[in-house]
Design an enzyme around this catalytic site. Structure first.
Site, PDB file in Angstrom:
ATOM      1  CE  LYS A 123      43.980  44.464  40.314  1.00 27.49           C
ATOM      2  NZ  LYS A 123      44.572  43.249  39.743  1.00 27.49           N
TER       3      LYS A 123
ATOM      4  CG  ASP B  68      47.141  44.897  38.244  1.00 29.53           C
ATOM      5  OD1 ASP B  68      47.057  45.221  39.444  1.00 29.53           O
ATOM      6  OD2 ASP B  68      46.293  44.208  37.644  1.00 29.53           O
TER       7      ASP B  68
ATOM      8  CG  ASP C 154      45.884  43.711  46.588  1.00 31.85           C
ATOM      9  OD1 ASP C 154      46.068  42.489  46.752  1.00 31.85           O
ATOM     10  OD2 ASP C 154      46.496  44.389  45.741  1.00 31.85           O
TER      11      ASP C 154
ATOM     12  NE  ARG D 194      54.809  40.495  40.975  1.00 28.84           N
ATOM     13  CZ  ARG D 194      54.475  39.625  40.024  1.00 28.84           C
ATOM     14  NH1 ARG D 194      55.371  39.236  39.135  1.00 28.84           N
ATOM     15  NH2 ARG D 194      53.253  39.144  39.957  1.00 28.84           N
TER      16      ARG D 194
ATOM     17  CD  GLU E 211      49.591  45.790  43.359  1.00 26.33           C
ATOM     18  OE1 GLU E 211      49.481  45.493  42.155  1.00 26.33           O
ATOM     19  OE2 GLU E 211      49.016  45.155  44.267  1.00 26.33           O
TER      20      GLU E 211
ATOM     21  CG  ASP F 119      46.000  46.106  42.824  1.00 24.71           C
ATOM     22  OD1 ASP F 119      46.366  47.036  42.063  1.00 24.71           O
ATOM     23  OD2 ASP F 119      46.317  44.904  42.649  1.00 24.71           O
TER      24      ASP F 119
HETATM   25  N1  BES Z   1      46.261  41.987  43.926  1.00 25.33           N
HETATM   26  C1  BES Z   1      46.492  41.341  42.694  1.00 25.33           C
HETATM   27  C2  BES Z   1      46.357  39.817  42.771  1.00 25.33           C
HETATM   28  C3  BES Z   1      44.986  39.286  43.078  1.00 25.33           C
HETATM   29  C4  BES Z   1      44.176  38.826  42.061  1.00 25.33           C
HETATM   30  C5  BES Z   1      44.538  39.181  44.379  1.00 25.33           C
HETATM   31  C6  BES Z   1      42.925  38.323  42.344  1.00 25.33           C
HETATM   32  C7  BES Z   1      43.285  38.676  44.665  1.00 25.33           C
HETATM   33  C8  BES Z   1      42.477  38.240  43.645  1.00 25.33           C
HETATM   34  C9  BES Z   1      47.891  41.644  42.182  1.00 25.33           C
HETATM   35  O1  BES Z   1      48.401  42.875  42.547  1.00 25.33           O
HETATM   36  C10 BES Z   1      47.820  41.645  40.697  1.00 25.33           C
HETATM   37  O2  BES Z   1      47.171  42.493  40.164  1.00 25.33           O
HETATM   38  N2  BES Z   1      48.506  40.705  40.079  1.00 25.33           N
HETATM   39  C11 BES Z   1      48.508  40.587  38.672  1.00 25.33           C
HETATM   40  C12 BES Z   1      49.933  40.398  38.203  1.00 25.33           C
HETATM   41  C13 BES Z   1      50.087  40.435  36.723  1.00 25.33           C
HETATM   42  C14 BES Z   1      49.929  41.848  36.226  1.00 25.33           C
HETATM   43  C15 BES Z   1      51.438  39.884  36.377  1.00 25.33           C
HETATM   44  C16 BES Z   1      47.658  39.388  38.297  1.00 25.33           C
HETATM   45  O3  BES Z   1      47.758  38.363  38.979  1.00 25.33           O
HETATM   46  O4  BES Z   1      46.873  39.490  37.367  1.00 25.33           O
HETATM   47 ZN    ZN Z   2      47.623  43.699  44.272  1.00 20.90          ZN
HETATM   48 MN    MN Z   3      47.834  44.418  41.192  1.00 23.89          MN
END
Ligand code: BES
Ligand code: ZN
Ligand code: MN
Length: 494
Positions: A274, A344, A285, A348, A346, A267
């Site tokens: 990111k 990001d 991920d 869901r 993604e 991811d």
């Molecule tokens: N894979 C990440 C969530 C994540 C964060 C997993 C830290 C493990 C450790 C997910 O896809 C993500 O990027 N979520 C974002 C959502 C946001 C853009 C609404 C997040 O949590 O920052």
């Molecule tokens: Zn993710």
């Molecule tokens: Mn993500």
């Protein structure tokens, strides 16, 4: 390491190390530790406890080289007897194994069945926990190191002389081996570099290692199934998405269940890239996918009277000229349109289609497991995973079962109000709203892609990967979810 149980006195098994234990504050050990103490001239009570002031605090370990003998006694602290539990046995055993592997020649060890004596815990559970702790403690991901783990323990023998306890403990060892190997399998998958582990290789791994019938669908087939949301996330990568469907079937199943694992093999965040520090561990991920693939392996061996389907929508979330973009509107499998607010978020989007696919199978229950939101990690840290769903009974039953398997889940709200932030001007929903309540908003988003099947969602963003060792001494991929999923599926039989 080979794990065995023998119906013998601990003194009658020739080993390099004898593992015994001590509750906090005990001056004259009883039970098997007492027998070993007496056999060796009260060396534990007179020397270790009396002279060396070993107090038996939980996780304290004392190694005693026996004079004139090529043998050691290891005394493990159990802590206060009123605080003792099965899970503590697992963590303690993992620590004992790590201690023994960090020093000298300990090829053959024999252990007391911790917990089944004075503590009075069930012998089957104790044996399972010792077995899980031993296999978990010996785990290391060293395939890319030129210098491999030395000082391997070859044989780990549990000694239990009592007929009844022995028979029960034997079952515990068997289950423990199956569960622990599955957990380690998940760890291997999570720790693997995304350079080698991408949708195609993950699918190949599932075909070869899940132990059950596995079907892999390619991009065209996924397209034909209408899974546009899933495909959108993967379209920026050079690696083609794969939909993996594993199935365990049995005659007259008591229930049918689907477990769905988030399978983002890397991811990067997509065009909403990111920052480096957040991207660093994003090969994890696919921890949800690792959990469901490994759970299937255990299920294939435990053979419960439950039909189990495991689904992984595997893809990579990358920025590129072909990547999906903020503002894109995608029609998901159910027909619901999604406006991409942030590329990001993604997980869901892929799960929306994977859950819809699972529901079409006509199962009684659906569980998804996903490294879904940083917000869940902020809320619960690395200790507990988040749990939400559309069925309170299923939620509480899962939390209860998981705690017996030594995993913590904490329920987060999933009220409709959290969907407020997801309102879109041009589509049925956006994929993200604000930063606040992010784990719950993600839960509500997912709930819209399931029409009626009882469903729970496990957010393992904080618990899937450890930057520093946890209680069990695990660093890197944890394999969280496997123990709970296996136990939960087993309880559905009853
Ligand atoms: N894979 C990440 C969530 C994540 C964060 C997993 C830290 C493990 C450790 C997910 O896809 C993500 O990027 N979520 C974002 C959502 C946001 C853009 C609404 C997040 O949590 O920052
Ligand atoms: Zn993710
Ligand atoms: Mn993500």
């Amino acid at each position: 390491m080979q794990i065995k149980i023998e119906k013998k006195s601990i003194l009658d098994i020739d080993a390099d190390v004898i593992i015994v234990n001590l509750f906090e504050g005990v001056k004259i050990p009883g039970g098997v530790t007492g027998i070993v103490d007496k056999a060796y001239n009260n060396i534990i009570s007179n020397f270790v406890i009396e002279k060396e002031n070993f107090e038996g605090k939980y996780l304290d370990i004392y190694k005693l080289a026996l004079p004139n003998e090529n043998k050691k006694i290891l005394i493990a602290g159990l802590g206060k007897s009123e605080d003792f539990s099965l899970v503590k046995i697992r963590n303690l055993t993992a620590k004992i194994i790590k201690t023994l592997m960090s020093c000298g020649n300990n090829k053959k060890v024999v252990s007391i069945l911790h917990g089944a004596g004075i503590a009075g815990l069930c012998p089957e559970g104790c044996a399972q926990m010792i077995t899980e702790g031993a296999i978990s403690g010996a785990y290391s991901f060293d395939k890319y190191k030129t210098k491999k783990q030395e000082n391997k323990i070859e044989e780990f023998i549990i000694a239990e002389i009592d007929d009844e306890k022995f028979e029960k403990a034997k079952n515990g060892v068997e289950t423990g081996i199956i569960v622990a190997n599955s957990v380690n399998m998940a760890r291997d998958l999570i720790n693997e570099s995304s350079q080698y582990l991408y949708p195609e290789t993950l699918a190949k791994f599932a075909v070869e290692n899940s132990g059950v019938k596995t079907t892999v669908y390619n991009k065209d087939q996924i397209k034909n199934m209408g899974m546009n949301a899933f495909l959108a996330v993967g379209q920026g990568s050079v690696h083609e998405p794969k939909l993996i469907h594993m199935e365990y079937k049995c005659e007259n199943p008591k229930k049918k269940i689907a477990i769905v694992g988030k399978g983002i093999t890397f991811d990067a965040g997509g065009l909403d890239l990111k920052p480096p520090s957040s991207m660093l561990t994003m090969r994890d991920d696919m921890s949800g996918a690792a959990a469901v693939i490994s759970t299937m392996k255990a299920i294939s061996e435990l053979k419960p009277d439950i039909e189990v389907h495991a689904i992984v929508a595997a893809c990579e979330n990358m920025p590129s000229g072909s990547a999906y973009k903020p503002g894109d509107v995608i029609i998901a499998k159910t027909g619901r349109s999604i406006e991409i607010d942030n590329t990001d978020a993604e997980g869901r989007v892929t799960l929306a289609d994977a859950l819809a696919y699972a529901e079409e199978l006509g199962v009684d229950e659906i569980i998804d497991i996903a490294t879904l939101t940083g917000a869940c990690m902020v809320a619960l840290g690395t200790v507990a995973s988040g749990i939400m769903g559309n069925n309170e009974e299923m939620i509480s039953s899962f939390i209860k079962t998981a705690s017996k398997a030594g995993e913590k889940y904490w329920q987060l709200p999933m009220d409709e109000e959290y969907a407020e932030s997801l309102k879109s001007d041009i589509a049925d929903t956006k994929n993200t709203g604000g930063r606040m309540g992010g784990a719950s908003a993600a839960g509500v988003f997912l709930s819209k892609f399931i029409s009626k099947t009882p469903w729970i969602h496990l957010d393992i963003a904080g618990t899937a990967f450890m930057e520093k060792p946890n209680q069990e001494g695990v660093k890197g991929g944890v394999g969280v979810g496997v123990r709970s999923l296996v136990k939960y599926i087993k309880t559905l039989e009853k």
